[in-house]
Scaffold this motif. Structure first.
Motif, mmCIF file in Angstrom:
data_model
loop_
_atom_site.group_PDB
_atom_site.id
_atom_site.type_symbol
_atom_site.label_atom_id
_atom_site.label_comp_id
_atom_site.label_asym_id
_atom_site.label_seq_id
_atom_site.Cartn_x
_atom_site.Cartn_y
_atom_site.Cartn_z
ATOM 1 N N ASP A 153 0.836 -1.199 0.000
ATOM 2 C CA ASP A 153 0.000 0.000 0.000
ATOM 3 C C ASP A 153 0.870 1.247 0.000
ATOM 4 O OD1 ASP A 153 -2.330 -1.487 0.081
ATOM 5 O OD2 ASP A 153 -2.325 -1.585 2.262
ATOM 6 N N VAL A 154 0.510 2.206 -0.840
ATOM 7 C CA VAL A 154 1.241 3.471 -0.887
ATOM 8 C C VAL A 154 0.348 4.645 -0.509
ATOM 9 C CG1 VAL A 154 2.969 2.702 -2.538
ATOM 10 C CG2 VAL A 154 0.844 3.690 -3.372
ATOM 11 N N GLY A 155 -0.861 4.360 -0.068
ATOM 12 C CA GLY A 155 -1.764 5.401 0.395
ATOM 13 C C GLY A 155 -2.897 5.661 -0.562
ATOM 14 N N ASN A 156 -4.032 6.156 -0.004
ATOM 15 C CA ASN A 156 -5.219 6.504 -0.783
ATOM 16 C C ASN A 156 -5.674 5.360 -1.688
ATOM 17 O OD1 ASN A 156 -5.261 9.003 0.375
ATOM 18 N ND2 ASN A 156 -4.113 9.976 -1.275
ATOM 19 N N PHE A 157 -5.710 4.179 -1.144
ATOM 20 C CA PHE A 157 -6.178 2.973 -1.833
ATOM 21 C C PHE A 157 -5.331 2.589 -3.040
ATOM 22 C CE2 PHE A 157 -9.917 4.940 0.120
ATOM 23 C CZ PHE A 157 -10.248 3.934 1.010
ATOM 24 N N ALA A 158 -4.139 3.106 -3.123
ATOM 25 C CA ALA A 158 -3.238 2.765 -4.226
ATOM 26 C C ALA A 158 -2.238 1.712 -3.753
ATOM 27 C CB ALA A 158 -2.493 4.005 -4.699
ATOM 28 N N ARG A 159 -1.860 0.858 -4.666
ATOM 29 C CA ARG A 159 -0.889 -0.188 -4.361
ATOM 30 C C ARG A 159 0.212 -0.129 -5.405
ATOM 31 N NH1 ARG A 159 -3.488 -4.924 -1.263
ATOM 32 N NH2 ARG A 159 -1.333 -5.464 -1.384
ATOM 33 N N ALA A 160 1.424 -0.411 -4.968
ATOM 34 C CA ALA A 160 2.569 -0.388 -5.880
ATOM 35 C C ALA A 160 3.221 -1.762 -5.885
ATOM 36 C CB ALA A 160 3.576 0.664 -5.431
ATOM 37 N N TRP A 161 3.621 -2.205 -7.078
ATOM 38 C CA TRP A 161 4.317 -3.480 -7.217
ATOM 39 C C TRP A 161 5.746 -3.297 -6.725
ATOM 40 C CZ3 TRP A 161 8.298 -4.817 -10.882
ATOM 41 C CH2 TRP A 161 8.639 -6.157 -10.854
ATOM 42 N N VAL A 162 6.158 -4.119 -5.767
ATOM 43 C CA VAL A 162 7.503 -3.995 -5.200
ATOM 44 C C VAL A 162 8.352 -5.240 -5.435
ATOM 45 C CG1 VAL A 162 6.876 -2.306 -3.457
ATOM 46 C CG2 VAL A 162 6.716 -4.735 -2.924
#
Length: 89
Positions: free
Chosen positions: A58-67
């Motif tokens: 999770d990166v905030g505000n319901f956004a997700r980032a592929w790590v």
């Protein structure tokens, strides 16, 4: 991956490790897995010894980032073999 796939993966492949996408050994790890543990394809009758799925944070505000990638192993001996090979380097 939907929630059913995620539950199934966590139930039948209980040993997991995360490999970050900025890791220099990412391609080497997948090549080693294919060579030593076989294919991760589900298109055959016998289940594979390992499988993978994308790992998001999770990166905030319901956004997700592929790590990176989550690797799941069916047996603890395969998981231990992977850790002995790649965790010490």
């Amino acid at each position: 991956m939907n929630s059913h796939d995620r539950r199934t993966t966590e139930r039948y492949w209980p040993h997991a490790i995360n490999v970050l996408h900025d890791d220099d050994r990412h391609d080497e790890i997948f090549e080693w897995l294919e060579t030593n543990l076989g294919s991760c394809s589900f298109k055959r009758k016998k289940s594979p010894r390992w499988c993978w799925r994308p790992h998001y944070e999770d990166v905030g505000n319901f956004a997700r980032a592929w790590v990176g990638t989550q690797l799941h192993f069916r047996k603890d001996k395969d998981y231990a073999w992977f850790l002995m090979k790649w965790d010490g380097e």
